[in-house]
Design an enzyme around this catalytic site. Structure first.
Site: not given
Length: 497
Positions: A166, A298, A478, A264
């Site tokens: 994505n 997300c 991150e 993640e």
């Protein structure tokens, strides 16, 4: 209905690419599993690329190449590593339009969003290029006479990087730039729905000066390639972005052999709209968060929690805004929302629409496949809005990864907060309000990694930590200055003066 965008003629130079694995100094257009097709989700009959289908043999070779290259790359000065990442940023800026167009064709992201993602990727290269020169340690005193204590940061060695489809430009770039800045070598495994853009990024890094073997690319099935990479004991750590289900399996497998792991994963992001909010701004940002990338982020807005007494006014404005969403050709400048990535994603959105209706939710808008003229075979779905949603319904609890938005009512702030926190996920949550007191309490009490006030739920910057709680994230965040804690280890040194 949403506004359709007319079809454009396919680009004259849209010949299928050949995406090869990159292992050490070698490339191969066929893997041990042959090749697989990478198609345009707006026109599935259009072949974007033929991709090498790698397997465990290629992973073995890629990890070996990375292990061989790791000591030499670790020995490169931080300033030189920074120069290479800055050079990669300049190259990406020069190639920005072609990279954006490839991403649009490969996974259906509208061209405006794809250009923005290129900009984010450049920001990651430049940010972590700067971090390469800031990898200092600490100096302190000792309880022993004439002894000084200091800490050094050292690279981990070989890193396995597993990335989703994505964000095919920015996430591979983010992970690679952080790993390389800290002196690690890397094996990148991109999603099988977005391998061509990942290959371009690897080529660009090599052109900028990263030595062969310090960055490697293996393409193919997630089960075959991803599992082999996670299982290899020479891989010191795994950085994963993807679904929660696969993420937890990755965490378990990597941790079981003592490897570092960050993951993640998914989200079920909530936006609370209070009665003192700027309603027009809130609606615009909710539509942006829910329907950009067809809800395939997300951080997409998936739930809206609204005070009951303003609900009629809010839903009227929301439906009106949804009618103006232009669905169509990802390469058209005025397209707001393109297709879903594949037939499985389309079927998943359909499933949750049917489930919501069975559960008693009321469909306000959309809810069906919505192919614009000229794209009858594409994976398009209408922007969708449900009202009368209860917190326990599947449409309010489970990640859909599509353009389906659930509207829930609340009477008190405590109810709004309970609904916000009442899912297994904890990635992003936002409140729209003019009250500093409510905003402050929401930010403190929302059980998420990323909280916002009067902004969209999506879109977080390169220099800010990013990640979630609960089923949304695991391990060190991150991005931001703390990201280097995942990609390095500390060594403590005691020295007698």
């Amino acid at each position: 209905m949403t506004t359709p965008v007319a079809a454009r003629e396919p680009a004259a130079n849209a010949e299928p690419l050949k995406v090869a694995s990159r292992i050490g100094g070698s490339t191969s257009e066929r893997g041990s599993g042959g090749t697989f097709d990478d198609v345009n989700p707006a026109r599935p009959s259009e072949l974007v690329a033929m991709v090498a289908a790698c397997g465990s043999d290629e992973v073995e070779a890629a990890v070996a190449a990375a292990a061989e290259a790791a000591p030499n790359w670790a020995a490169v000065s931080p300033m030189r590593r920074a120069e290479i990442l800055f050079a990669a940023g300049r190259l990406m800026r020069e190639q920005a339009e072609s990279i954006a167009q490839l991403a649009s064709r490969e996974m259906g992201k509208p061209i405006g969003e794809a250009r923005g993602e290129v900009g984010a990727a450049i920001a990651f290269l430049e940010y972590f290029g700067g971090e390469a020169t800031r990898l200092g340690g600490e100096v302190g005193g000792s309880v022993r006479d004439r002894v000084s204590l200091l800490t050094l940061r050292e690279p981990l060695g070989v890193l396995g990087l597993i990335t989703p489809w994505n964000f095919p430009i920015s996430i591979p770039t983010k992970k690679l730039s952080a790993a390389l800045a800290c002196g690690n070598s890397a094996v990148l495994k991109p999603a099988s729905r977005a391998p061509a853009v990942a290959a371009r990024i690897v080529e660009l890094l090599l052109e900028a000066g990263v030595p062969e073997g310090a960055v490697n690319l293996v393409t193919g099935d997630g089960e075959a390639v991803g599992q082999a990479l996670v299982a290899d004991r020479r891989v010191a750590a795994i950085s994963f972005t993807g679904s929660t289900e696969v993420g937890w399996r990755t965490v378990a497998a990597a941790s079981a052999r003592g490897a570092g792991v960050q993951a993640e994963m998914g989200g079920k992001n909530a936006v609370v709209v209070w009665d003192d909010a700027n309603l027009a701004r809130a609606v615009a940002l909710i539509v942006d968060g829910a329907y950009r990338s067809a809800g395939q982020k997300c951080t997409s807005t998936s739930r809206v929690i609204v005070q009951r007494h303003i609900l009629p006014r809010f839903t009227e404005a929301l439906v009106e805004a949804a009618t103006s969403v232009q669905v169509g050709d990802p390469l058209a400048e005025d397209t707001f929302m393109g297709p879903l990535v594949d037939e499985a994603a389309l079927a998943k959105s359909e499933h949750y629409v049917e489930r919501a209706l069975r559960d008693g939710a009321r469909l306000l808008f959309g809810g069906s496949r919505g192919n614009p003229p000229g794209f009858e075979e594409g994976y398009f779905f209408e922007p969708t809005i449900f009202a009368d949603v209860e917190p326990a319904m599947a449409v309010a609890q489970e990640e859909i990864f599509g353009p389906v938005l659930a509207v829930l009512a609340c009477d008190t702030f405590q109810q709004a907060l309970a609904i916000t926190n009442g899912t297994p996920y904890g990635l992003a949550a936002v409140i729209h309000t003019a009250s500093l007191e409510l905003a402050g309490e929401f930010v403190r009490r929302a059980d998420v990694g990323c909280a916002g006030v009067n902004v969209t739920s999506a879109g977080w910057e390169a220099h800010a930590p990013f990640g979630g709680t609960k089923a949304s994230g695991y391990g060190i965040r991150e991005q931001g200055p703390g990201a280097v804690d995942f990609f390095t280890r500390r060594k403590t040194v005691a020295a007698l003066a």
